[in-house]
Design a protein around this motif. Structure first.
Motif: not given
Ligand code: HEM
Length: 449
Positions: A71, A87, A95, A99, A265, A268, A330, A389-390, A395, A397
């Motif tokens: 990143k 994180v 990082w 994790r 959390g 999104t 990135r 989407p995640f 890395r 989500c």
């Molecule tokens: C529909 C719901 C959600 C979507 C679409 C979503 C999507 C994403 C995406 C695309 C990333 C990666 C971002 C990147 O690499 O630039 C991410 C990272 C992350 N998300 Fe989610 N998220 C959702 C819900 C949640 C929930 C419920 C939590 C926690 C309770 C959460 C915690 C995190 C965390 C901590 C990261 C950072 C992870 C890292 O960089 O190692 N997310 N999310």
């Protein structure tokens, strides 16, 4: 009728116009041809960026060689006053250690443990809506409230009505309103000679939010030491030791993580749910099918999730059409060659769930709403290769499994009880701020079912 898609810009615009468009909205700043391109290059005097929209290149960046595409620090600077060393912003060894501590709290088994808290939040949402039957309701507000409630209940065993929880929720909202540059700062790195500043007001707001979170974490630490802490996500995360070093999060680092759990959390999930509900108003035949399936909710307990299959398909399709995180960035840490083009060291690599999910050369009926697609050959292949989407790779989500329970559960709970209808003249137009939102909110009429 197709679900709403933002207008694309003309193919050629000046740099000035491009930056202005970016500032207004990330999505309509992009030309139409990106929906067909495998890769596109943007050259400006300040930076070079490459949008990759081809499955194997996305895989290289996110999954096969993620350490070579960290990143970018310049990109995350807008979020740093609030998120510190969380994180979401760190790279490399820091990082990885974070994790190792966080991931066990989101494993499958833990989801079952957090389910009762999600259930209560979903019911509280339905109860709040009861007072608005017969009205036009702005649903981004409704789903934000519900998703924030889910986070506080699962993380700290407190509902959104708790005084500190409520304050964190409203301060975060104000913070985002004050941070109009977040949009720009997150995706267009500023040239290095440009002076950096975070408005004093923004810094103060970030400090206040962190102060509130500190109260929650320090109270919790005391409860853990006294042996009286509830068995929720915060306790789990604060007591988990890194298997490699034996270290736990210190108090400051835990504040950073809570801030990102809250932001990542709830924003999104709220966005995804609001768009799903709008789609249900647009396609009432699907809404009726989900309402019928939702009768399964007479049974309580985690087992009910396996019965909400259509609800999951619909939620998954909403995440395809309106991915809450529309783009990720990135940085190439060494020179690369992508599609025979030289990608210099330091170039920005943009991964766009928004464009990949609508890639015209991969998906059948890319702009159409079709929750049944997940059971077709094309849908299955695309889910594996062109659906992020995640994000994907190490890395990915950590909350993905959590969100795929929370979303369908709240959706089904709402539809079991109410019918929702479009409001004439108020169909939403998607724009990308921190997440994909509607320009003027998502308005729906709430009717008793
Ligand atoms: C529909 C719901 C959600 C979507 C679409 C979503 C999507 C994403 C995406 C695309 C990333 C990666 C971002 C990147 O690499 O630039 C991410 C990272 C992350 N998300 Fe989610 N998220 C959702 C819900 C949640 C929930 C419920 C939590 C926690 C309770 C959460 C915690 C995190 C965390 C901590 C990261 C950072 C992870 C890292 O960089 O190692 N997310 N999310």
């Amino acid at each position: 009728m197709l679900p709403p898609k933002p207008p694309a810009r003309p193919d050629k615009v000046s740099l000035f116009r491009y930056l202005r468009l970016f500032r207004q909205d990330l999505l309509s700043a992009q030309p139409k041809r990106l929906y067909r391109a495998w890769m596109a290059e943007f050259r400006t005097p300040f930076f070079r960026s490459f949008l990759v929209n081809q499955p194997d290149l996305v895989e290289t960046v996110l999954k096969t060689r993620p350490d070579d595409f960290p990143k970018s620090g310049r990109i995350s600077e807008g979020l740093r006053p609030l998120l510190g060393n969380s994180v979401f912003l760190t790279n490399g060894e820091t990082w990885k250690r974070q994790r190792r501590i966080i991931d066990p709290s989101f494993e499958g088994g833990r989801l079952r443990d957090t389910f009762p808290a999600m259930w209560e939040a979903a019911q509280a949402c339905v109860t709040r809506l009861q007072g608005q039957v017969g009205q036009e309701v702005e649903f981004e507000e409704v789903t934000s409230h519900a998703a924030a409630d889910v986070i506080f209940r699962t993380l700290f065993s407190i509902p959104i009505e708790h005084e500190i929880a409520g304050q964190v929720f409203t301060r975060f909202r104000d913070y985002q309103r004050q941070q109009p540059l977040l949009n720009l700062a997150a995706f267009v790195p500023l040239p290095s000679w440009m002076p950096r500043f975070h408005a004093r007001q923004t810094k103060r707001a970030a400090k206040e939010i962190r102060g509130l979170i500190a109260q929650l974490t320090s109270t919790r630490m005391a409860e853990i030491e006294a042996g009286t802490a509830p068995d929720d996500l915060a306790t789990k995360i604060m007591t988990t030791k890194d298997p490699q070093t034996g270290e736990r999060f210190d108090t400051e680092e835990m504040i950073d993580q809570v801030a990102i759990f809250f932001l990542a959390g709830h924003e999104t999930s709220a966005s995804a749910l609001a768009w799903t509900l709008y789609l249900m108003a647009l396609y009432p035949e699907w809404q009726d099918r989900l309402a019928e399936e939702a009768n399964a909710l007479d049974q309580e307990g985690f087992g009910v999730m396996s019965k909400l299959r259509l609800s999951r398909d619909v939620f998954r399709e909403a995440l395809r059409l309106y991915p809450p995180v529309p783009m990720m960035v990135r940085e190439a840490s060494c020179p690369e060659k992508f599609r025979d083009r030289a990608v210099p060291k330091g170039a920005q690599i943009v991964l766009s769930p928004w464009h990949l999910h609508r890639q015209e050369r991969l998906w059948d009926n890319p702009d159409g709403f079709d929750p049944a697609r997940w059971h077709t050959e094309n849908g299955k292949t695309c889910q594996r290769t062109a659906y992020i989407p995640f994000s994907t790779g190490p890395r990915v989500c950590p909350g993905a499994g959590f969100a795929m329970v929370e979303g369908p559960l709240i959706l089904s709970m709402i539809l079991r009880r109410f019918r929702i209808e479009r409001v004439a003249g108020k169909d939403p137009v998607p724009v990308a701020h921190l997440t994909v939102r509607a320009a003027d909110g998502i308005w729906l009429r709430l009717v008793e079912r």
